[in-house]
Design a protein around this motif. Structure first.
Motif, PDB file in Angstrom:
ATOM      1  N   ASP A 101       0.852  -1.185   0.000  1.00 19.10           N
ATOM      2  CA  ASP A 101       0.000   0.000   0.000  1.00 19.10           C
ATOM      3  C   ASP A 101       0.889   1.237   0.000  1.00 19.10           C
ATOM      4  O   ASP A 101       1.894   1.289   0.691  1.00 19.10           O
ATOM      5  CB  ASP A 101      -0.909   0.031   1.236  1.00 19.10           C
ATOM      6  CG  ASP A 101      -1.990  -1.028   1.186  1.00 19.10           C
ATOM      7  OD1 ASP A 101      -2.213  -1.601   0.099  1.00 19.10           O
ATOM      8  OD2 ASP A 101      -2.603  -1.291   2.229  1.00 19.10           O
ATOM      9  N   VAL A 102       0.484   2.217  -0.780  1.00 17.07           N
ATOM     10  CA  VAL A 102       1.257   3.447  -0.865  1.00 17.07           C
ATOM     11  C   VAL A 102       0.659   4.464   0.094  1.00 17.07           C
ATOM     12  O   VAL A 102      -0.536   4.703   0.090  1.00 17.07           O
ATOM     13  CB  VAL A 102       1.236   4.014  -2.300  1.00 17.07           C
ATOM     14  CG1 VAL A 102       1.968   5.331  -2.383  1.00 17.07           C
ATOM     15  CG2 VAL A 102       1.819   3.003  -3.266  1.00 17.07           C
ATOM     16  N   VAL A 103       1.505   5.028   0.922  1.00 16.91           N
ATOM     17  CA  VAL A 103       1.066   6.052   1.862  1.00 16.91           C
ATOM     18  C   VAL A 103       1.733   7.359   1.465  1.00 16.91           C
ATOM     19  O   VAL A 103       2.950   7.446   1.401  1.00 16.91           O
ATOM     20  CB  VAL A 103       1.433   5.681   3.313  1.00 16.91           C
ATOM     21  CG1 VAL A 103       1.026   6.789   4.265  1.00 16.91           C
ATOM     22  CG2 VAL A 103       0.795   4.364   3.702  1.00 16.91           C
ATOM     23  N   ILE A 104       0.916   8.353   1.173  1.00 16.60           N
ATOM     24  CA  ILE A 104       1.451   9.666   0.813  1.00 16.60           C
ATOM     25  C   ILE A 104       1.712  10.430   2.100  1.00 16.60           C
ATOM     26  O   ILE A 104       0.813  10.592   2.925  1.00 16.60           O
ATOM     27  CB  ILE A 104       0.462  10.442  -0.073  1.00 16.60           C
ATOM     28  CG1 ILE A 104       0.169   9.660  -1.351  1.00 16.60           C
ATOM     29  CG2 ILE A 104       1.012  11.818  -0.399  1.00 16.60           C
ATOM     30  CD1 ILE A 104      -0.897  10.296  -2.221  1.00 16.60           C
ATOM     31  N   GLU A 105       2.933  10.894   2.246  1.00 13.89           N
ATOM     32  CA  GLU A 105       3.285  11.684   3.425  1.00 13.89           C
ATOM     33  C   GLU A 105       2.482  12.989   3.416  1.00 13.89           C
ATOM     34  O   GLU A 105       2.189  13.526   2.346  1.00 13.89           O
ATOM     35  CB  GLU A 105       4.788  11.997   3.418  1.00 13.89           C
ATOM     36  CG  GLU A 105       5.659  10.775   3.499  1.00 13.89           C
ATOM     37  CD  GLU A 105       5.483  10.011   4.787  1.00 13.89           C
ATOM     38  OE1 GLU A 105       5.284  10.635   5.846  1.00 13.89           O
ATOM     39  OE2 GLU A 105       5.545   8.769   4.736  1.00 13.89           O
TER      40      GLU A 105
END
Length: 99
Positions: free
Chosen positions: A25-29
Motif C-alpha cells: 500500500d502506498v502512503v502519501i506523506e
C-alpha cells in the motif's frame, strides 16, 4: 503432531502473504499531499471519462489515460469524473482520490 505443525505453517504463510500485500500500500506523506493539492489547484485539468473503471484505491488506469506529473513528488494525477486522482505512474494504480 504433524497435522498441527502443517496447520500452523499454513496459517503463518497466510498471514505473511497478507502482511506483504499490506506493505505494498502506498502512503502519501502529509507534506507530499500538501504539495499535490496545491499543484492540482494551480494546474487544473479537463476531466476525462474512463468507462469500466471504479475510482477506488488500487484500481489501475488504462494506458489510454494521460497522466500528468506532479513536480517534486513521485506521483502523477489526472481528473476523472471531476475528481482528482493521484496515481503511481509506474503501476498506473490509483493511490488517492481527492474530493
Amino acid at each position: 503432531m504433524k497435522m498441527r505443525l502443517s496447520t500452523a505453517a499454513a496459517g503463518f504463510l497466510l498471514l505473511a502473504g497478507i502482511g506483504a500485500a499490506a506493505a505494498q500500500d502506498v502512503v502519501i506523506e502529509p507534506e507530499q499531499e500538501t504539495v499535490i493539492r496545491e499543484y492540482v489547484k494551480k494546474q487544473p485539468l479537463a476531466s476525462v471519462k474512463v468507462p469500466g473503471i471504479e475510482l477506488n484505491i488500487g484500481s489501475t488506469l488504462p494506458e489510454t489515460v494521460e497522466l500528468h506529473e506532479v513536480p517534486d513528488t513521485k506521483y502523477s494525477y489526472v481528473m476523472v469524473d471531476n475528481r482528482t486522482v493521484v496515481v503511481d505512474p509506474g503501476t498506473r494504480k490509483i493511490i488517492k482520490v481527492i474530493e
